[in-house]
Write a protein that holds these residues in place. Sequence first.
Motif, short mmCIF file in Angstrom:
data_model
loop_
_atom_site.label_atom_id
_atom_site.label_comp_id
_atom_site.label_asym_id
_atom_site.label_seq_id
_atom_site.Cartn_x
_atom_site.Cartn_y
_atom_site.Cartn_z
N SER A 13 7.34 11.94 1.83
CA SER A 13 6.44 12.95 2.38
C SER A 13 6.40 12.86 3.90
O SER A 13 6.01 11.84 4.46
N SER A 14 6.80 13.95 4.59
CA SER A 14 6.78 13.94 6.05
C SER A 14 5.36 13.78 6.58
O SER A 14 5.14 13.15 7.61
N LEU A 15 4.40 14.35 5.84
CA LEU A 15 3.00 14.22 6.26
C LEU A 15 2.58 12.76 6.33
O LEU A 15 1.96 12.31 7.30
N LEU A 16 2.96 12.01 5.29
CA LEU A 16 2.58 10.60 5.25
C LEU A 16 3.31 9.82 6.33
O LEU A 16 2.74 8.95 6.99
N VAL A 17 4.58 10.13 6.55
CA VAL A 17 5.36 9.42 7.57
C VAL A 17 4.72 9.64 8.94
O VAL A 17 4.50 8.68 9.70
N ASN A 63 7.22 3.43 -0.37
CA ASN A 63 6.51 3.96 -1.52
C ASN A 63 7.28 3.59 -2.78
O ASN A 63 8.38 4.08 -3.00
N PRO A 64 6.71 2.71 -3.61
CA PRO A 64 7.44 2.21 -4.79
C PRO A 64 7.85 3.33 -5.74
O PRO A 64 8.80 3.19 -6.50
N SER A 65 7.15 4.47 -5.68
CA SER A 65 7.49 5.57 -6.58
C SER A 65 8.85 6.18 -6.26
O SER A 65 9.39 6.96 -7.06
N SER A 89 0.77 5.73 -3.69
CA SER A 89 0.26 7.09 -3.77
C SER A 89 0.11 7.56 -5.21
O SER A 89 -0.31 8.67 -5.47
N SER A 90 0.49 6.72 -6.16
CA SER A 90 0.33 7.11 -7.56
C SER A 90 0.09 5.84 -8.38
O SER A 90 0.12 4.74 -7.84
N TYR A 91 -0.11 6.01 -9.66
CA TYR A 91 -0.41 4.86 -10.50
C TYR A 91 0.81 3.97 -10.66
O TYR A 91 1.89 4.44 -10.97
N LEU A 92 0.60 2.68 -10.44
CA LEU A 92 1.68 1.72 -10.60
C LEU A 92 1.13 0.52 -11.34
O LEU A 92 -0.06 0.23 -11.28
N SER A 93 2.01 -0.19 -12.03
CA SER A 93 1.53 -1.35 -12.76
C SER A 93 1.33 -2.51 -11.79
O SER A 93 1.95 -2.57 -10.73
#
Lengths: 203, 235
Positions: A13-17, A63-65, A89-93
């Motif tokens: 995501s450019s926004l996040l960068v 970002n691991p996703s 930014s999302s669910y991860l174990s």
Amino acid sequence: MREIIRVLVVESSSLLVEGLRSVIDKSAESECEFSLEFVGSIHSLERIDEQLALYRPTLVVVNPSLADYSRRMSIKSLFGDARVVALVSSYLSSEVLAQFDATIGLNDEPQRITAAFSSALSSQSEVQSEGSEGSELSEREKEIVVAVARGLMNKEIASLHNISIHTVISHRKNISRKTGIRSASGFVVYALLNGLVDEKDLT
Amino acid sequence: MASNQNKTTLLNSSMKMADFVLENYELLTVLPRFGVQLGFGEKSVKEVCAAKGIDSEFFTMICNIHAFEEYLPTDVDIQSIAIDDLISYLSNSHNYYINKRILAIEQRMEQLGECCSENHYSIVRRFFNDYKTEVLNHFEYEDSVVFPYIKAVEAGVAKSDYHIEQYEHNHSNIDDKLSDLKNIIIKYLPATCSNDTQNELLREIFVFEHELMHHTCIENKVLIPIVQLLESRAL
């Protein structure tokens, strides 16, 4: 002269960068023990080796996703010696997150982000012990449960077992963490169901 | 209508009433507390509310609190609420919890009694009965002390020996016990019953816990700020 930390951001995501870049740029003004330098960003894990050779980062935010499931467990190893911070930014174990030197989230304040960088840089990749530690109650903790179930106050429990009130409180916190039970009447049920006390012993 | 888009779009009173419920089935339990019945055809929220004499903006706010965990009404939203509407909603909620949710837990609990050892059942049942008494007392206290006090403040005739701060943070003990009950059934009650019996009981507890969370949110984030505002005006 403060140590210069070269930060590479791996995020689609450019926004996040741009957001991270701004946090990193602004941190130069703060009283950090190191100086963060944004050296670049890449949008995927493709040809990661070439990218690393190009940017030579000290610290990678990834970002691991971006990795598919099969690679997620070993994503940190892609980055060689660099310290690696997960941008979540999302669910991860928790198993996936455990490999990283630190994690940051979308709602973190800039101070929290630089603090995470700092802890990643100083971490000895210590293994988090929570969960792996035994979660059965110790004998002393069982005694405390029984005392609470009998209706004793913390002060009375302390003098009964010859320990400080502070210790009683910390035992009770640990018991609640292990059992999930927090109320005094919940302790009564726990003690009865586990045979720690008999109905007759309770007033 | 793009349903996935609506998960990030707050409900508003121009939407169809049916879409409120289709998008958020939890709202099914909110409607009766406003006296709204199903069968609203294509009517908008505004139309349904107007027919029932309900403030549609207040109705929408309450629905948003139930539908979106992270939604909080703004100060401006809050100031336009009629305090009587809010109190009657909270009071109706109490009745709904007592007559539906707690009753449902109790019925599932009794099924547990048919397959548990008598001793185990009586231990758990006693814990639940104590919890129930505490909840009923708490609701009764709000209905008979707190709500009349708030109405008196609004009417400008409140006695000065009580303040809404005394009532804040009054929920934690009740929440703890409900959570304890879950832990006891999941972890410590020996498995002598069928999974179904225990699961249905647990499901009812989870549902009630979730509902109470919204209820507490409305009390802490809507009711208390309004009353504090009223109290400061009364000074």
